[in-house]
Design an enzyme around this catalytic site. Structure first.
Site, PDB file in Angstrom:
ATOM      1  CD  GLU A 122      -2.895   1.170   2.380  1.00 36.16           C
ATOM      2  OE1 GLU A 122      -2.972   0.173   3.110  1.00 36.16           O
ATOM      3  OE2 GLU A 122      -3.688   2.133   2.439  1.00 36.16           O
ATOM      4  CG  ASN A 141      -7.945   2.448   5.216  1.00 34.75           C
ATOM      5  OD1 ASN A 141      -8.751   1.581   4.878  1.00 34.75           O
ATOM      6  ND2 ASN A 141      -7.561   2.598   6.475  1.00 34.75           N
ATOM      7  CG  ASN A 152      -9.357  -1.145   1.339  1.00 31.48           C
ATOM      8  OD1 ASN A 152      -8.958  -2.289   1.521  1.00 31.48           O
ATOM      9  ND2 ASN A 152      -9.269  -0.200   2.280  1.00 31.48           N
ATOM     10  CD  GLU A 153     -10.370  -2.326   5.837  1.00 24.74           C
ATOM     11  OE1 GLU A 153     -10.240  -1.211   6.374  1.00 24.74           O
ATOM     12  OE2 GLU A 153      -9.801  -3.361   6.241  1.00 24.74           O
ATOM     13  CE1 TYR A 182      -3.827  -6.247   8.967  1.00 29.09           C
ATOM     14  CE2 TYR A 182      -5.971  -5.193   8.834  1.00 29.09           C
ATOM     15  CZ  TYR A 182      -4.756  -5.501   8.254  1.00 29.09           C
ATOM     16  OH  TYR A 182      -4.453  -5.063   6.987  1.00 29.09           O
ATOM     17  CD  GLU A 199      -6.210  -4.581   4.192  1.00 23.62           C
ATOM     18  OE1 GLU A 199      -6.070  -4.259   5.391  1.00 23.62           O
ATOM     19  OE2 GLU A 199      -6.621  -3.802   3.308  1.00 23.62           O
ATOM     20  CD  GLN A 211       0.209  -2.138   4.142  1.00 21.67           C
ATOM     21  OE1 GLN A 211       1.100  -1.520   3.587  1.00 21.67           O
ATOM     22  NE2 GLN A 211      -0.920  -1.544   4.517  1.00 21.67           N
TER      23      GLN A 211
HETATM   24  O1  AHR Z   1      -3.179  -2.593   6.188  1.00 19.02           O
HETATM   25  C1  AHR Z   1      -3.461  -1.406   6.878  1.00 19.02           C
HETATM   26  C2  AHR Z   1      -4.873  -0.913   6.674  1.00 19.02           C
HETATM   27  O2  AHR Z   1      -5.750  -1.787   7.325  1.00 19.02           O
HETATM   28  C3  AHR Z   1      -5.401  -0.863   5.262  1.00 19.02           C
HETATM   29  O3  AHR Z   1      -5.099   0.307   4.607  1.00 19.02           O
HETATM   30  C4  AHR Z   1      -6.881  -0.964   5.460  1.00 19.02           C
HETATM   31  O4  AHR Z   1      -7.532  -1.543   4.358  1.00 19.02           O
HETATM   32  C5  AHR Z   1      -7.038  -1.731   6.750  1.00 19.02           C
HETATM   33  O5  AHR Z   1      -7.895  -1.102   7.618  1.00 19.02           O
END
Ligand code: AHR
Length: 506
Positions: free
Chosen positions: A26, A71, A171-172, A243, A291, A353
């Site tokens: 990213e 993001n 994305n999101e 996450y 992700e 990432q």
């Molecule tokens: O990977 C970090 C961020 O986590 C990304 O930009 C977003 O898609 C997610 O919230």
């Protein structure tokens, strides 16, 4: 503790989807700038690609890399990143409160991906933009020539189409933090129409619709249902993001987070299949877990936290440069096991990432690049998980956790490459204190030799929080796992406490 695993040549989940071993670049923090790209670095090539980082990327072995966000993509104008570099605009990136120079863009990423030998997974901006800009980007990237956008690509130096097959429809967009966030209705229709228009330009592309940003989102479940009710026919995958981190020193629960990952995936499969049934669809939509990782989102007050960065506008500030320890590496191993266990439906996955930003690889500006602890399970699984995924029967001692109750002490995944006659066993011992005596019954699989056996565990003189840092880059790594034998059609091994192991048999 003990664990007995039974595998059988007739009990398989499916072929290993090689796209499970994806990663993510990213425009965030120092992933691109001073990560993969740093003109002037002693190790940079003529294009500014860091050769030391590239060598580590190749060793890590990701198969596909998502780009350019995250993001970031929800406010990104892709045209800013093409054409003569000196003419490219400097922009404010609102997602990460950063100044984007646009020195690195689509052509640079395509070149870098070639060098790294990875497939590209390109995300379009469905935050501030819509159908036309996405459609134009597919034409720019994939149409051979003779039209406005394809000829602009050629003018910009790329005679051949980029031929990007895999695309993310934003994305999101379920997240209130997202630039141009949407309701499920709004997004479902936009995704459907954008998908149609993109496939009109290039029918060979595969599309990922945005799913939930995490399992705790209030709209989880209904979001997927609504989006797919609109766009089921037009898309190929729905995304998931997750996450995890250790909370309040509760390592046992943290080590069991793959239980949550399993349940999250099962929930998304159930929702996809409910829409499939109700809509009388015959095609199957699969999952792109695009992700996932360990990310210490709370409890850290370091300078690289997003709220600290928001104090000023800077170029490539340090952002979420988490340092990973032994415990994190074992957990990452179990996440990869979970993805493999679901390889019949999860066809793409991207660790977030690749460099510096919650990443297996770290680098310093003008300085070295090194492997974090979490590098190792990824590298070994990406390299050895080939052929078919085996369906395991595991009978393990249980371990009590606050979040997930009793869980298996030993978590595992395995693959069988019939062509080469190789079996790969991936094994985590979640116990902080006890070794586990393991037996793997190879019923009919006929492997007799241990080709290699390696383990990642607490190094001598260290503890479970030991990590690789700039001044001590190889503290945590793989060492030989001694005493692994095949006796009477069964593998016997002892897994040290808090460890992740890989055993290759042929
Ligand atoms: O990977 C970090 C961020 O986590 C990304 O930009 C977003 O898609 C997610 O919230």
């Amino acid at each position: 503790t003990t664990a007995r695993i039974t595998i059988d040549r007739d009990f398989t989940i499916g072929d290993v989807p090689r796209r499970l071993f994806g990663s993510f670049v990213e425009h965030m923090g120092r992933c691109v700038y001073t990560g993969i790209y740093e003109p002037g670095h002693p190790q940079a090539d003529a294009r500014g690609f860091r050769k030391d980082v590239l060598a580590l990327v190749k060793e890590l072995g990701p198969t596909v890399v998502r780009y350019p966000g995250g993001n970031f993509v929800s406010g990104y104008l892709w045209e800013d990143g093409v054409g003569p570099v000196e003419k490219r605009p400097r922009r404010l990136d609102g997602a990460w409160h950063t100044i984007e120079s646009n020195a690195f863009g689509l052509h640079e990423f395509v070149e870098w991906a070639k060098e790294a030998d990875v497939e590209i997974m390109e995300a379009v901006n469905l935050g501030t933009r819509g159908v036309e800009e996405a459609r134009a980007l597919v034409e720019y990237a994939n149409h051979p020539s003779g039209t406005y956008w394809s000829d602009l690509r050629r003018t910009n130096g790329a005679a051949d189409p980029f031929d990007i097959k895999l695309w993310c429809l934003g994305n999101e967009l379920d997240g209130p933090w997202q630039i141009g966030g949407k309701t499920a209705q709004e997004y479902g229709r936009l995704a459907q129409e954008t998908a149609k228009a993109m496939k009109f330009v290039d029918p060979s592309i595969e599309l990922v619709a945005v799913g939930s940003s995490n399992r705790q989102m209030p709209t989880f479940g209904s979001w997927e249902h609504t989006v797919l009710t609109h766009a089921y026919d037009e898309v190929d995958y729905i995304s998931m993001h997750a996450y995890y981190q250790e909370h309040d020193g509760d390592a046992a629960s943290f080590l069991a987070e793959a239980v949550d990952m399993d349940a999250f995936i099962d929930g998304v499969i159930a929702t996809v299949d409910a829409v499939k049934a109700a809509g009388k669809h015959t095609k199957q939509v699969d999952i792109s877990f695009d992700e996932w990782n360990v990310w210490y989102q709370s409890g850290l007050e370091t300078e690289d936290q997003p709220h600290q960065v928001a104090k000023g506008w800077r170029e490539y500030p340090r952002l979420i440069e988490d340092t990973y320890n032994v415990t994190d590496a074992v957990v990452v191993g179990t996440f990869l096991h979970s993805l493999l266990r679901h390889g019949d439906r999860v066809k793409i996955a991207n660790q977030a990432q690749l460099v510096n930003v919650i990443a297996p690889i770290r680098s310093e500006q003008g300085g070295p690049a090194w492997r974090q602890s979490i590098f190792w399970p990824f590298a070994r699984i990406a390299s050895h998980a080939r052929g078919r995924i085996l369906r395991l029967a595991i009978d393990s001692t249980q371990m009590a956790t606050k979040r997930y109750g009793d869980v298996d002490v030993v978590d595992a995944a395995a693959t069988w490459d019939e062509e080469n006659g190789t079996i790969a066993l991936f094994l985590a011992n979640r116990s902080l204190t006890d070794a586990s005596d393991l037996t793997v019954d190879l019923r009919g699989l006929g492997a007799t030799t241990v080709r290699s056996a390696e383990v990642l565990t607490v190094p001598e003189g260290g503890d479970r929080l030991v990590a690789n840092v700039v001044d001590d880059q190889d503290r945590v790594g793989l060492t030989p796992l001694r005493g692994v034998d095949v006796v009477d059609g069964a593998v016997r091994a002892t897994l040290p406490p808090l460890s992740w192991s890989v055993v290759i048999l042929d």
